[in-house]
Design a protein around this motif. Structure first.
Motif, short mmCIF file in Angstrom:
data_model
loop_
_atom_site.label_atom_id
_atom_site.label_comp_id
_atom_site.label_asym_id
_atom_site.label_seq_id
_atom_site.Cartn_x
_atom_site.Cartn_y
_atom_site.Cartn_z
N LEU A 21 0.83 -1.21 0.00
CA LEU A 21 0.00 0.00 0.00
C LEU A 21 0.87 1.26 0.00
O LEU A 21 0.57 2.23 -0.70
N VAL A 22 1.94 1.25 0.78
CA VAL A 22 2.86 2.40 0.79
C VAL A 22 3.46 2.61 -0.60
O VAL A 22 3.61 3.75 -1.07
N GLY A 23 3.77 1.52 -1.28
CA GLY A 23 4.32 1.61 -2.64
C GLY A 23 3.36 2.27 -3.62
O GLY A 23 3.78 2.78 -4.66
N ARG A 24 2.09 2.25 -3.26
CA ARG A 24 1.07 2.87 -4.13
C ARG A 24 0.69 4.28 -3.66
O ARG A 24 -0.14 4.93 -4.28
N GLY A 25 1.27 4.74 -2.56
CA GLY A 25 1.05 6.12 -2.14
C GLY A 25 0.42 6.31 -0.78
O GLY A 25 0.16 7.45 -0.36
N ALA A 26 0.16 5.23 -0.06
CA ALA A 26 -0.44 5.37 1.27
C ALA A 26 0.56 5.97 2.25
O ALA A 26 1.78 5.77 2.12
N VAL A 27 0.05 6.70 3.23
CA VAL A 27 0.85 7.18 4.36
C VAL A 27 0.68 6.14 5.47
O VAL A 27 -0.44 5.88 5.92
N LEU A 28 1.78 5.52 5.89
CA LEU A 28 1.70 4.45 6.88
C LEU A 28 2.03 4.95 8.28
O LEU A 28 3.03 5.62 8.49
N ILE A 29 1.14 4.61 9.22
CA ILE A 29 1.42 4.83 10.64
C ILE A 29 1.42 3.45 11.30
O ILE A 29 0.38 2.81 11.42
N ASP A 30 2.61 2.99 11.65
CA ASP A 30 2.83 1.62 12.11
C ASP A 30 2.83 1.57 13.64
O ASP A 30 3.77 2.02 14.29
N ALA A 31 1.76 1.02 14.22
CA ALA A 31 1.63 1.01 15.68
C ALA A 31 2.75 0.21 16.34
O ALA A 31 3.23 0.58 17.42
N ASP A 32 3.19 -0.89 15.71
CA ASP A 32 4.27 -1.69 16.29
C ASP A 32 5.57 -0.88 16.35
O ASP A 32 6.30 -0.92 17.34
N ARG A 33 5.86 -0.16 15.27
CA ARG A 33 7.10 0.64 15.24
C ARG A 33 7.02 1.75 16.30
O ARG A 33 8.00 2.00 17.02
N ILE A 34 5.86 2.38 16.40
CA ILE A 34 5.70 3.43 17.40
C ILE A 34 5.80 2.85 18.80
O ILE A 34 6.39 3.45 19.71
N ALA A 35 5.25 1.64 18.98
CA ALA A 35 5.33 0.98 20.29
C ALA A 35 6.78 0.74 20.71
O ALA A 35 7.11 0.81 21.90
N ARG A 36 7.65 0.48 19.73
CA ARG A 36 9.07 0.34 20.06
C ARG A 36 9.69 1.69 20.39
O ARG A 36 10.50 1.81 21.30
N GLU A 37 9.29 2.73 19.64
CA GLU A 37 9.85 4.06 19.87
C GLU A 37 9.52 4.60 21.26
O GLU A 37 10.36 5.23 21.91
N VAL A 38 8.28 4.34 21.73
CA VAL A 38 7.86 4.94 23.00
C VAL A 38 8.45 4.23 24.22
O VAL A 38 8.32 4.72 25.34
N VAL A 186 -4.14 -6.25 -3.61
CA VAL A 186 -3.82 -4.96 -2.99
C VAL A 186 -4.04 -3.82 -3.98
O VAL A 186 -4.50 -2.74 -3.60
N GLU A 187 -3.75 -4.05 -5.26
CA GLU A 187 -4.02 -3.03 -6.28
C GLU A 187 -5.51 -2.71 -6.32
O GLU A 187 -5.90 -1.53 -6.41
N GLU A 188 -6.35 -3.74 -6.26
CA GLU A 188 -7.81 -3.52 -6.22
C GLU A 188 -8.20 -2.72 -4.98
O GLU A 188 -9.01 -1.78 -5.06
N VAL A 189 -7.66 -3.12 -3.84
CA VAL A 189 -8.00 -2.44 -2.58
C VAL A 189 -7.56 -0.98 -2.62
O VAL A 189 -8.29 -0.08 -2.18
N TRP A 190 -6.37 -0.73 -3.19
CA TRP A 190 -5.88 0.64 -3.28
C TRP A 190 -6.83 1.50 -4.10
O TRP A 190 -7.16 2.63 -3.73
N GLY A 191 -7.29 0.96 -5.23
CA GLY A 191 -8.24 1.70 -6.05
C GLY A 191 -9.52 2.02 -5.27
O GLY A 191 -10.07 3.13 -5.38
N ASP A 192 -9.98 1.06 -4.48
CA ASP A 192 -11.17 1.26 -3.65
C ASP A 192 -10.92 2.38 -2.63
O ASP A 192 -11.74 3.29 -2.46
N LEU A 193 -9.77 2.34 -1.97
CA LEU A 193 -9.46 3.33 -0.93
C LEU A 193 -9.33 4.74 -1.53
O LEU A 193 -9.83 5.71 -0.94
N VAL A 194 -8.68 4.84 -2.67
CA VAL A 194 -8.53 6.15 -3.31
C VAL A 194 -9.91 6.70 -3.68
O VAL A 194 -10.19 7.89 -3.48
#
Length: 203
Positions: A21-38, A186-194
């Motif tokens: 999804l990020v490769g198609r332009g989504a902005v990702l907020i990764d809770a696991d990564r943030i959980a490590r940061e905090v 995922v390409e189908e889903v991305w089109g739906d989300l956009v």
């Protein structure tokens, strides 16, 4: 802005879907990564964890010993709830900061492993669930992540059931498929989300 909650059981392949999804332009907020940061060294989050669980959950360099802490909390639902009460508010606050920095027309994908468990579906415009059979999850955890079967089953048992996740899904991504089929889905889903983002922006 379209707020998307992306979830799935451990080993379902959620990270691969978020990468696509990020490769198609989504902005990702990764809770696991943030959980490590905090709970990084020097943070109030780590200090709070050590206060509750003791200094034995630290490695020699003062960082959090995640496997040791995981072994404690995944075997004890009460201890897991205590850990979550420390970490989740910190993750939520940081996630909101990152979301507010995204463009007004962005598709913002929140990668949230415990979305179903914590009743978070109402926070998102759309919930996408990455779905796989439990046998597939178990195989991936043992074969790809090197977990023992006992540990893998305990991690899976600590999460919501497959049925509970599917109940909250607006969109389901089947990941019991080869990678090329997953990419097409995922390409189908991305089109739906956009499309949803454009419609919500024009309202």
């Amino acid at each position: 802005m379209l707020k998307v909650g992306l979830t799935g059981g451990i080993g379902a392949g959620k990270s691969e879907v978020s990468r696509l999804l990020v490769g198609r332009g989504a902005v990702l907020i990764d809770a696991d990564r943030i959980a490590r940061e905090v709970v990084a060294p020097g943070t109030p989050g780590l200090a709070a964890v050590v206060e509750v669980f003791g200094p034995d959950v630290l490695t020699a360099d003062g960082s959090l010993d995640r496997p040791k802490l995981g072994a404690i909390v995944f075997a004890d639902p009460e201890r897991l709830a205590v850990l979550n009460s420390i970490v989740h508010p910190l993750v939520g606050a940081r996630s909101r900061e990152l979301e507010s920095a995204a463009a007004a027309d962005a598709v913002v994908v929140h990668d949230v492993p415990l979305l179903a468990e914590n009743g978070l579906a109402p926070l998102y415009d759309v919930v996408v669930v990455v779905d796989t059979a439990p046998e597939t999850q178990l195989d991936r955890l043992v074969r790809l992540r090197g977990m023992t079967e006992e540990d893998a089953r305990a991690r899976m048992a600590a999460q919501a059931t497959r049925e509970k996740r599917l109940e909250i899904a607006d969109i389901v991504v089947d990941n019991d498929v080869p990678l090329d089929a997953l990419e097409r889905r995922v390409e189908e889903v991305w089109g739906d989300l956009v499309g949803r983002a454009q419609r919500s922006g024009s309202n």
